[in-house]
Design a protein around this motif. Structure first.
Motif, PDB file in Angstrom:
ATOM      1  N   GLU A   1     -16.395  41.558  11.427  1.00  0.00           N
ATOM      2  CA  GLU A   1     -15.719  42.101  10.256  1.00  0.00           C
ATOM      3  C   GLU A   1     -16.731  42.087   9.120  1.00  0.00           C
ATOM      4  N   ILE A   2     -17.142  43.294   8.685  1.00  0.00           N
ATOM      5  CA  ILE A   2     -18.237  43.438   7.731  1.00  0.00           C
ATOM      6  C   ILE A   2     -17.712  44.093   6.461  1.00  0.00           C
ATOM      7  N   ASN A   3     -18.051  43.518   5.326  1.00  0.00           N
ATOM      8  CA  ASN A   3     -17.623  44.090   4.049  1.00  0.00           C
ATOM      9  C   ASN A   3     -18.052  45.553   3.949  1.00  0.00           C
ATOM     10  N   GLY A   4     -17.118  46.405   3.520  1.00  0.00           N
ATOM     11  CA  GLY A   4     -17.414  47.821   3.347  1.00  0.00           C
ATOM     12  C   GLY A   4     -17.051  48.680   4.547  1.00  0.00           C
ATOM     13  N   TYR A   5     -16.638  48.038   5.658  1.00  0.00           N
ATOM     14  CA  TYR A   5     -16.271  48.801   6.853  1.00  0.00           C
ATOM     15  C   TYR A   5     -14.783  48.639   7.129  1.00  0.00           C
TER      16      TYR A   5
ATOM     17  N   MET B   1      -9.030  47.724  10.622  1.00  0.00           N
ATOM     18  CA  MET B   1      -8.715  46.541  11.414  1.00  0.00           C
ATOM     19  C   MET B   1      -9.558  45.363  10.958  1.00  0.00           C
ATOM     20  N   ARG B   2      -8.948  44.196  10.896  1.00  0.00           N
ATOM     21  CA  ARG B   2      -9.621  42.969  10.510  1.00  0.00           C
ATOM     22  C   ARG B   2      -9.411  41.911  11.593  1.00  0.00           C
ATOM     23  N   LEU B   3     -10.199  40.837  11.529  1.00  0.00           N
ATOM     24  CA  LEU B   3     -10.044  39.775  12.524  1.00  0.00           C
ATOM     25  C   LEU B   3      -8.677  39.122  12.417  1.00  0.00           C
ATOM     26  N   ASN B   4      -8.111  39.077  11.212  1.00  0.00           N
ATOM     27  CA  ASN B   4      -6.749  38.554  11.078  1.00  0.00           C
ATOM     28  C   ASN B   4      -5.749  39.372  11.880  1.00  0.00           C
ATOM     29  N   ASP B   5      -6.023  40.668  12.025  1.00  0.00           N
ATOM     30  CA  ASP B   5      -5.148  41.510  12.842  1.00  0.00           C
ATOM     31  C   ASP B   5      -5.198  41.075  14.304  1.00  0.00           C
ATOM     32  N   LEU B   6      -6.376  40.642  14.756  1.00  0.00           N
ATOM     33  CA  LEU B   6      -6.502  40.148  16.136  1.00  0.00           C
ATOM     34  C   LEU B   6      -5.687  38.877  16.320  1.00  0.00           C
ATOM     35  N   ILE B   7      -5.723  38.011  15.321  1.00  0.00           N
ATOM     36  CA  ILE B   7      -4.953  36.771  15.408  1.00  0.00           C
ATOM     37  C   ILE B   7      -3.469  37.087  15.499  1.00  0.00           C
ATOM     38  N   GLN B   8      -3.017  38.036  14.688  1.00  0.00           N
ATOM     39  CA  GLN B   8      -1.607  38.422  14.742  1.00  0.00           C
ATOM     40  C   GLN B   8      -1.268  39.058  16.084  1.00  0.00           C
ATOM     41  N   GLN B   9      -2.176  39.888  16.596  1.00  0.00           N
ATOM     42  CA  GLN B   9      -1.941  40.524  17.895  1.00  0.00           C
ATOM     43  C   GLN B   9      -1.870  39.483  19.000  1.00  0.00           C
ATOM     44  N   ALA B  10      -2.800  38.531  18.976  1.00  0.00           N
ATOM     45  CA  ALA B  10      -2.804  37.479  20.002  1.00  0.00           C
ATOM     46  C   ALA B  10      -1.527  36.656  19.945  1.00  0.00           C
TER      47      ALA B  10
ATOM     48  N   GLY C   1      -8.654  46.216  24.503  1.00  0.00           N
ATOM     49  CA  GLY C   1      -7.736  45.093  24.354  1.00  0.00           C
ATOM     50  C   GLY C   1      -7.278  44.871  22.924  1.00  0.00           C
ATOM     51  N   VAL C   2      -8.124  45.245  21.964  1.00  0.00           N
ATOM     52  CA  VAL C   2      -7.745  45.067  20.559  1.00  0.00           C
ATOM     53  C   VAL C   2      -7.229  46.350  19.934  1.00  0.00           C
TER      54      VAL C   2
ATOM     55  N   ASN D   1     -11.224  33.003  15.669  1.00  0.00           N
ATOM     56  CA  ASN D   1     -11.430  34.443  15.860  1.00  0.00           C
ATOM     57  C   ASN D   1     -11.817  34.757  17.296  1.00  0.00           C
ATOM     58  N   SER D   2     -12.673  33.923  17.858  1.00  0.00           N
ATOM     59  CA  SER D   2     -13.116  34.132  19.241  1.00  0.00           C
ATOM     60  C   SER D   2     -11.966  33.915  20.225  1.00  0.00           C
ATOM     61  N   LEU D   3     -11.140  32.916  19.952  1.00  0.00           N
ATOM     62  CA  LEU D   3      -9.949  32.702  20.780  1.00  0.00           C
ATOM     63  C   LEU D   3      -9.049  33.922  20.753  1.00  0.00           C
ATOM     64  N   ALA D   4      -8.819  34.468  19.560  1.00  0.00           N
ATOM     65  CA  ALA D   4      -7.959  35.648  19.436  1.00  0.00           C
ATOM     66  C   ALA D   4      -8.547  36.823  20.197  1.00  0.00           C
ATOM     67  N   LEU D   5      -9.867  37.024  20.095  1.00  0.00           N
ATOM     68  CA  LEU D   5     -10.519  38.119  20.817  1.00  0.00           C
ATOM     69  C   LEU D   5     -10.380  37.934  22.312  1.00  0.00           C
ATOM     70  N   ALA D   6     -10.570  36.704  22.785  1.00  0.00           N
ATOM     71  CA  ALA D   6     -10.448  36.427  24.216  1.00  0.00           C
ATOM     72  C   ALA D   6      -9.034  36.659  24.709  1.00  0.00           C
ATOM     73  N   ILE D   7      -8.041  36.191  23.958  1.00  0.00           N
ATOM     74  CA  ILE D   7      -6.640  36.349  24.387  1.00  0.00           C
ATOM     75  C   ILE D   7      -6.261  37.826  24.418  1.00  0.00           C
ATOM     76  N   CYS D   8      -6.711  38.596  23.432  1.00  0.00           N
ATOM     77  CA  CYS D   8      -6.458  40.039  23.464  1.00  0.00           C
ATOM     78  C   CYS D   8      -7.153  40.689  24.659  1.00  0.00           C
TER      79      CYS D   8
END
Length: 301
Positions: A130-134, A1-10, A167-168, A290-297
């Protein structure tokens, strides 16, 4: 999962409205513009009308008459915070966002006993990195709100973070109460709290997650490090949520990830009537998005 996935989900969630306190700022308006582009939400923008309109004309003319953008004139930061909070209290918005305003000003409005957003629960900060390598998001809590939480507060901090994880789409997150060692040491209160949290989890007092600790950071997030230490449990090295022992540890971990690891982040305050996007005024538009997407989710929880 990436932060872009949260944006798409939101973007798939309907009828979300964000109230922004002091929106006349380039990074704030850029985040609003990006969110509008992704069809994430509608926005109620609170600021000086002349200043806000002038900035839109110069930099974001497409927002001036956009059907999902509503401007509301206020005289100063204090009034912007009060009106944005009041709009959430009256169910005109379901997410609160801090714009270019001091944190203390907006939190004062949030905590107001007459029109604020307190619910009786502990308010806590949850950051998704979102951390490189994870291959997963790593959640860190609480790096901004609770200074030295006791056991009861840690229970609520975990519950808040678990709701965000749910939520995510992380349905059974692994929670690691971070300490300096993996053994219970009566001289180290965080290890005692960690052991108590594990017992409370196994007995059904904390649900929706698995708690495994006490555990040091390396063994919480690295399977290899955990195996070298002889920790071969099912959840060793696989933490989703890192519960820090105090605000100093959380602040250092948060900023180390941002500045040393160049990690991407979104963060939200939870435990109030609605999620609160409480980014720093120096944060980039991308971090605010990113924070907006996290909040909306998180609204769904």
């Amino acid at each position: 999962m990436r932060l872009n996935d949260l944006i798409q989900q939101a973007s798939t969630l309907d009828d979300n409205v964000v109230a922004v306190a002091t929106a006349a700022n380039l990074e704030v308006l850029e985040a609003v513009s990006m969110a509008i582009e992704h069809d994430m939400a509608s926005f109620r923008l609170y600021d000086n009308e002349h200043k806000l309109k002038e900035m839109m004309v110069m930099h974001f003319p497409h927002l001036l008459k956009h059907p999902k953008v509503f401007r509301h004139h206020v005289k100063n930061d204090q009034q912007a915070a009060i009106e944005a909070v009041r709009s959430v209290r009256l169910n005109e918005a379901n997410v609160l966002m801090k714009g270019h305003i001091p944190t203390a000003v907006i939190l004062k409005a949030v905590l107001n006993p007459d029109f604020g957003l307190r619910t009786g629960s502990v308010l806590s900060h949850v950051a998704a990195f979102e951390i490189n390598g994870y291959d997963r998001l790593i959640f860190v809590t609480d790096a901004a709100m609770n200074i030295a939480p006791d056991l009861a507060q840690k229970v609520q901090i975990i519950q808040n973070a678990v709701k965000v994880a749910h939520g995510v789409g992380v349905l059974n997150p692994i929670v690691a109460p971070l300490t300096a060692v993996e053994i219970v040491n009566p001289a180290m209160q965080p290890t005692l709290d960690a052991a108590s949290l594990v017992v409370m989890n196994t007995r059904g007092q904390i649900t929706g997650c698995v708690i495994d600790g006490p555990v040091a950071l390396d063994n919480a997030i690295s399977v290899e490090a955990a195996h070298h230490k002889g920790l071969t449990g099912q959840y060793a090295g696989q933490a989703d949520i890192l519960l820090v022992p105090n605000i100093e540890a959380g602040n250092i971990l948060y900023k180390s990830l941002v500045y040393f690891a160049r990690a991407k982040v979104g963060a939200v305050i939870v435990g109030a009537k609605a999620p609160i996007v409480l980014t720093s005024r120096s944060d980039s538009a991308e971090s605010k998005l990113n924070s907006l997407a996290l909040a909306i989710c998180s609204v769904e929880q």
